[in-house]
Enzyme design. Structure first.
Site, PDB file in Angstrom:
ATOM      1  N   LYS A 125      65.608  13.188  27.730  1.00  0.00           N
ATOM      2  CA  LYS A 125      64.865  12.860  28.946  1.00  0.00           C
ATOM      3  C   LYS A 125      65.759  12.768  30.170  1.00  0.00           C
ATOM      4  CE  LYS A 125      61.233  10.599  26.315  1.00  0.00           C
ATOM      5  NZ  LYS A 125      60.596   9.326  25.930  1.00  0.00           N
ATOM      6  N   SER A 182      63.465  10.120  15.929  1.00  0.00           N
ATOM      7  CA  SER A 182      62.688  11.330  16.235  1.00  0.00           C
ATOM      8  C   SER A 182      63.404  12.573  15.712  1.00  0.00           C
ATOM      9  CB  SER A 182      62.437  11.451  17.739  1.00  0.00           C
ATOM     10  OG  SER A 182      63.632  11.696  18.454  1.00  0.00           O
TER      11      SER A 182
END
Length: 299
Positions: free
Chosen positions: A46, A267
């Site tokens: 991100k 993740s």
């Protein structure tokens, strides 16, 4: 001399690493790779995405110099965006439910963000409505990374080409998790455009299967499983959706640390678990790239 113009340049060119140790442990073909998309302040993909979306918005004339950026987020993307806005000198207004812990709000404020709270009973829809009101009041730009094609565009320009360049297109499948939907869509669209036979596989938590149309509940895989199908998600380029339990994702993340010294996040562990299962079920898929979107720091 090979000096980068900014730190963000180092986040745009991430490596592809062979998972030789993991393959050896499970007797898999030695063509299982990880694209290490993480880095920066949050240790996730991100950081690059936040700066990249601001740059693309500026390039397309959607964001003017000094204009306020507005976003609905309080998680890692909020932190990444706060740093990116500070770097590019854009004021930032973060809209979030009033239930977000005060400590979190204070941390984001220290990064320079202005916090705008909404009533938690209205959920994400209420937060988005508050953001739209803020746009009207300030004339700011609503980034809205869950519903903004600039998210996928970043991955069409950066992540997809990086994977293709590193592998020379010698690929059978690409496996990526679904959070905001930008990674799977951007990477999938780029790869399919150049290599239409490559399989694109989306991964979500077993406990929250919005993409696969199953039960939606709480899970323990940060960055995946928002609980709804994001507008960024393009189902037409996805060949399969795989669901991974939170516990398994966490175990696999720790496992690849031991086998390949990669500090994978849960993740990333979910993506690797799905890739392993994919290769076991389809022996013809030998060359597989997993997109690792986060890391865990051990200090």
């Amino acid at each position: 001399m090979n000096i980068h113009k900014s730190y963000y340049e180092t986040l745009y060119s991430r490596p592809v690493v062979a998972l030789s140790g993991y393959c050896a442990k499970y007797d898999l073909p030695d063509f299982l790779y990880a694209y290490l998309a993480y880095g920066g302040t949050t240790g996730s993909a991100k950081d690059a995405l936040a700066e990249g979306m601001l740059a693309l918005a500026t390039e397309k004339g959607l964001l003017q110099p000094g204009q306020t950026v507005i976003e609905c987020s309080s998680g890692s993307f909020a932190v990444a965006l706060a740093v990116a806005c500070a770097h590019s000198r854009h004021p930032l207004m973060l809209c979030m439910p009033a239930t977000v812990p005060l400590e979190r709000q204070q941390m984001l404020t220290k990064f320079g963000a202005q916090i705008v709270l909404s009533n938690y009973v209205y959920g994400r829809r209420g937060v988005e409505q508050r953001a739209q009101e803020a746009v009207e009041q300030t004339g700011g730009y609503f980034l809205n990374y869950f519903d903004n094609d600039l998210n996928a565009e970043f991955h069409r320009r950066v992540t997809g080409p990086n994977i293709a360049k590193a592998t020379g297109g010698a690929l059978d499948a690409v496996v990526a998790g679904v959070g905001s939907g930008g990674t799977i869509t951007g990477v999938g669209e780029y790869i399919k455009a150049w290599y239409p036979d490559v399989k694109v596989v989306a991964v979500e938590p077993y406990e929250s299967q919005a993409i696969g149309g199953g039960y939606i509940g709480r899970h323990n895989i940060p960055g995946l499983g928002a609980g709804f199908v994001p507008e960024n998600y393009n189902p037409y380029i996805v060949d399969a959706v795989m669901a991974v339990p939170s516990h398994t994702a966490n175990v696999t993340a720790r496992e690849v640390l031991e086998t390949d010294a990669i500090p994978a996040s849960p993740s990333a562990g979910a993506v690797l678990t799905a890739a392993h299962q994919l290769m076991a079920e389809h022996p013809d898929l030998k060359r597989v790239v997993c997109v690792f979107a986060g890391q865990v720091l051990y200090e």
